[in-house]
Design an enzyme around this catalytic site. Structure first.
Site, PDB file in Angstrom:
ATOM      1  N   LYS A  13       0.832  -1.211   0.000  1.00  0.00           N
ATOM      2  CA  LYS A  13       0.000   0.000   0.000  1.00  0.00           C
ATOM      3  C   LYS A  13       0.868   1.263   0.000  1.00  0.00           C
ATOM      4  CE  LYS A  13      -2.058  -1.160   3.891  1.00  0.00           C
ATOM      5  NZ  LYS A  13      -1.357  -2.443   4.152  1.00  0.00           N
ATOM      6  N   ARG A  88      -9.827   0.706   8.916  1.00  0.00           N
ATOM      7  CA  ARG A  88      -9.418  -0.676   9.177  1.00  0.00           C
ATOM      8  C   ARG A  88     -10.484  -1.466   9.901  1.00  0.00           C
ATOM      9  NH1 ARG A  88      -3.547   0.304   8.972  1.00  0.00           N
ATOM     10  NH2 ARG A  88      -2.544  -1.666   9.411  1.00  0.00           N
ATOM     11  N   ARG A 122      11.643  -6.084   4.573  1.00  0.00           N
ATOM     12  CA  ARG A 122      11.462  -4.619   4.484  1.00  0.00           C
ATOM     13  C   ARG A 122      12.468  -3.882   5.358  1.00  0.00           C
ATOM     14  NH1 ARG A 122       5.711  -2.003   5.457  1.00  0.00           N
ATOM     15  NH2 ARG A 122       5.840  -3.178   7.399  1.00  0.00           N
ATOM     16  N   ARG A 155      11.155  -2.101  10.987  1.00  0.00           N
ATOM     17  CA  ARG A 155      10.084  -1.652  11.875  1.00  0.00           C
ATOM     18  C   ARG A 155       9.911  -2.655  13.008  1.00  0.00           C
ATOM     19  NH1 ARG A 155       5.008   0.002   8.068  1.00  0.00           N
ATOM     20  NH2 ARG A 155       3.959  -1.262   9.637  1.00  0.00           N
ATOM     21  N   ARG A 166      -0.458  -9.142  13.149  1.00  0.00           N
ATOM     22  CA  ARG A 166      -1.076  -8.134  12.264  1.00  0.00           C
ATOM     23  C   ARG A 166      -1.919  -8.803  11.189  1.00  0.00           C
ATOM     24  NH1 ARG A 166       4.114  -5.739  10.381  1.00  0.00           N
ATOM     25  NH2 ARG A 166       2.936  -4.394   8.986  1.00  0.00           N
TER      26      ARG A 166
HETATM   27  P1  AP5 Z   1       4.824  -1.646   1.888  1.00  0.00           P
HETATM   28  O1  AP5 Z   1       4.533  -0.744   0.738  1.00  0.00           O
HETATM   29  O2  AP5 Z   1       5.576  -1.089   3.025  1.00  0.00           O
HETATM   30  O3  AP5 Z   1       3.478  -2.404   2.344  1.00  0.00           O
HETATM   31  P2  AP5 Z   1       2.216  -1.878   3.145  1.00  0.00           P
HETATM   32  O4  AP5 Z   1       1.019  -2.482   2.529  1.00  0.00           O
HETATM   33  O5  AP5 Z   1       2.268  -0.385   3.261  1.00  0.00           O
HETATM   34  O6  AP5 Z   1       2.472  -2.596   4.539  1.00  0.00           O
HETATM   35  P3  AP5 Z   1       2.389  -2.047   6.026  1.00  0.00           P
HETATM   36  O7  AP5 Z   1       3.139  -3.034   6.877  1.00  0.00           O
HETATM   37  O8  AP5 Z   1       2.833  -0.614   6.098  1.00  0.00           O
HETATM   38  O9  AP5 Z   1       0.888  -2.150   6.306  1.00  0.00           O
HETATM   39  P4  AP5 Z   1       0.213  -2.151   7.655  1.00  0.00           P
HETATM   40  O10 AP5 Z   1      -1.172  -1.890   7.238  1.00  0.00           O
HETATM   41  O11 AP5 Z   1       0.450  -3.337   8.482  1.00  0.00           O
HETATM   42  O12 AP5 Z   1       0.983  -1.000   8.480  1.00  0.00           O
HETATM   43  P5  AP5 Z   1       0.593   0.509   8.802  1.00  0.00           P
HETATM   44  O13 AP5 Z   1       1.823   1.312   8.799  1.00  0.00           O
HETATM   45  O14 AP5 Z   1      -0.568   0.934   8.013  1.00  0.00           O
HETATM   46  O15 AP5 Z   1       5.625  -2.899   1.291  1.00  0.00           O
HETATM   47  C1  AP5 Z   1       6.084  -3.924   2.130  1.00  0.00           C
HETATM   48  C2  AP5 Z   1       7.442  -4.445   1.647  1.00  0.00           C
HETATM   49  O16 AP5 Z   1       7.278  -5.068   0.371  1.00  0.00           O
HETATM   50  C3  AP5 Z   1       8.509  -3.343   1.419  1.00  0.00           C
HETATM   51  O17 AP5 Z   1       9.751  -3.883   1.741  1.00  0.00           O
HETATM   52  C4  AP5 Z   1       8.422  -3.038  -0.085  1.00  0.00           C
HETATM   53  O18 AP5 Z   1       9.649  -2.596  -0.592  1.00  0.00           O
HETATM   54  C5  AP5 Z   1       8.033  -4.404  -0.644  1.00  0.00           C
HETATM   55  N1  AP5 Z   1       7.137  -4.329  -1.791  1.00  0.00           N
HETATM   56  C6  AP5 Z   1       6.052  -3.520  -1.934  1.00  0.00           C
HETATM   57  N2  AP5 Z   1       5.430  -3.773  -3.098  1.00  0.00           N
HETATM   58  C7  AP5 Z   1       6.124  -4.777  -3.686  1.00  0.00           C
HETATM   59  C8  AP5 Z   1       5.970  -5.493  -4.904  1.00  0.00           C
HETATM   60  N3  AP5 Z   1       4.957  -5.228  -5.742  1.00  0.00           N
HETATM   61  N4  AP5 Z   1       6.863  -6.466  -5.197  1.00  0.00           N
HETATM   62  C9  AP5 Z   1       7.891  -6.754  -4.338  1.00  0.00           C
HETATM   63  N5  AP5 Z   1       8.085  -6.107  -3.159  1.00  0.00           N
HETATM   64  C10 AP5 Z   1       7.222  -5.138  -2.859  1.00  0.00           C
HETATM   65  O19 AP5 Z   1       0.068   0.352  10.328  1.00  0.00           O
HETATM   66  C11 AP5 Z   1       0.982   0.058  11.348  1.00  0.00           C
HETATM   67  C12 AP5 Z   1       0.278   0.034  12.691  1.00  0.00           C
HETATM   68  O20 AP5 Z   1      -0.278   1.344  12.974  1.00  0.00           O
HETATM   69  C13 AP5 Z   1      -0.914  -0.915  12.818  1.00  0.00           C
HETATM   70  O21 AP5 Z   1      -0.515  -2.232  13.115  1.00  0.00           O
HETATM   71  C14 AP5 Z   1      -1.689  -0.254  13.961  1.00  0.00           C
HETATM   72  O22 AP5 Z   1      -1.059  -0.500  15.205  1.00  0.00           O
HETATM   73  C15 AP5 Z   1      -1.514   1.233  13.653  1.00  0.00           C
HETATM   74  N6  AP5 Z   1      -2.569   1.716  12.764  1.00  0.00           N
HETATM   75  C16 AP5 Z   1      -2.401   2.214  11.496  1.00  0.00           C
HETATM   76  N7  AP5 Z   1      -3.576   2.552  10.953  1.00  0.00           N
HETATM   77  C17 AP5 Z   1      -4.521   2.269  11.890  1.00  0.00           C
HETATM   78  C18 AP5 Z   1      -5.930   2.367  11.906  1.00  0.00           C
HETATM   79  N8  AP5 Z   1      -6.616   2.810  10.843  1.00  0.00           N
HETATM   80  N9  AP5 Z   1      -6.592   1.962  13.019  1.00  0.00           N
HETATM   81  C19 AP5 Z   1      -5.928   1.519  14.102  1.00  0.00           C
HETATM   82  N10 AP5 Z   1      -4.585   1.372  14.148  1.00  0.00           N
HETATM   83  C20 AP5 Z   1      -3.879   1.744  13.040  1.00  0.00           C
HETATM   84 MG    MG Z   2       2.499   0.958   4.871  1.00  0.00          MG
END
Ligand code: AP5
Ligand code: MG
Length: 209
Positions: A13, A88, A122, A155, A166
């Site tokens: 994402k 979410r 990552r 991270r 997660r």
């Molecule tokens: P990346 O682009 O980083 O993936 P992502 O989908 O953004 O994954 P996240 O881990 O950031 O999602 P998440 O939803 O768990 O975390 P968030 O920060 O939102 O890509 C991942 C890896 O793959 C990278 O190494 C990249 O280089 C590689 N990659 C990407 N695309 C690729 C491809 N096509 N091919 C090959 N490699 C690829 O949330 C974190 C925490 O915050 C949550 O756990 C929660 O505690 C809190 N939080 C956030 N939002 C909320 C909410 N709405 N409500 C409550 N708590 C929340």
């Molecule tokens: Mg992300």
């Protein structure tokens, strides 16, 4: 154009949001990034959410909606935005419906195996949040951010236990949004298993229709 990016942890994402925000002139709003910035500055919010993020649990509804509401109140979103990682839960989706309208919800579809490989490799630049992968998107110099020269980190929630938790939270709380947005006619499925370039191309195609 107002977008929601939906998909499991590691679906890409953040990676695709960066490209789409540049191409379509949209503001990229990642709730995860907002919480991580609060943790980095050790603000009151940051202290409250630090252990929640590390464990991979969801931040409580009120705190999350408040941070999104504040961000959507800023003038730079006039041309549109990408909400990455919000909503979410159904309750968050309902809160969002009170705040603004959404044009498309992009549902990034990817297998559990791919997600595990992506998250375990990552690395992130702590200040800018720039995202790398040791195999799929390596920095020019091992362990160093290409632009700032700062050291890349893993991270805390990319440890194996937190990754699995997660994924469970996604299945238990977030996946229900797929049928919610499908019913509303907003859902656009994108196969997220290809290279970042392929996934970007598929996403852009959906948005240009
Ligand atoms: P990346 O682009 O980083 O993936 P992502 O989908 O953004 O994954 P996240 O881990 O950031 O999602 P998440 O939803 O768990 O975390 P968030 O920060 O939102 O890509 C991942 C890896 O793959 C990278 O190494 C990249 O280089 C590689 N990659 C990407 N695309 C690729 C491809 N096509 N091919 C090959 N490699 C690829 O949330 C974190 C925490 O915050 C949550 O756990 C929660 O505690 C809190 N939080 C956030 N939002 C909320 C909410 N709405 N409500 C409550 N708590 C929340
Ligand atoms: Mg992300």
């Amino acid at each position: 154009m107002n977008l929601v990016f939906l998909g499991p942890p590691g679906a890409g994402k953040g990676t695709i949001a960066k490209r789409v925000s540049q191409e379509f002139n949209l503001v990229h709003i990642s709730t995860g990034d907002l919480f991580r910035q609060a943790i980095a500055t050790q603000s009151e919010l940051g202290k409250q959410v630090q252990s929640i993020l590390a464990a991979g649990d969801l931040v409580p509804l009120e705190l999350t909606v408040a941070i999104v509401k504040e961000r959507l109140g800023e003038p730079d979103i006039a041309n549109g935005f990408i909400l990455d990682g919000f909503p979410r839960t159904l309750a968050q989706a309902e809160a969002l419906e009170e705040l603004t309208n959404i044009d498309h919800v992009i549902n990034f579809e990817v297998s559990r195996e791919v997600v595990l490989t992506r998250l375990s490799g990552r690395r992130v630049a702590p200040t800018s949040g720039r995202i790398y992968h040791i195999l799929y998107n390596p920095p020019q110099v091992d362990g160093i951010d290409d632009e700032s020269g700062e050291a890349l980190l893993q991270r805390p929630d990319d440890q194996p236990e937190a990754i699995l938790h997660r994924l469970d939270v996604y299945q238990g709380e977030t996946e229900v949004l797929i049928s919610h947005y499908r019913q509303l006619g907003l859902l656009r499925d994108v196969d997220a298993s290809g290279t970042p370039e392929e996934v970007f191309t598929l996403t852009a195609k959906v948005l240009r229709v």
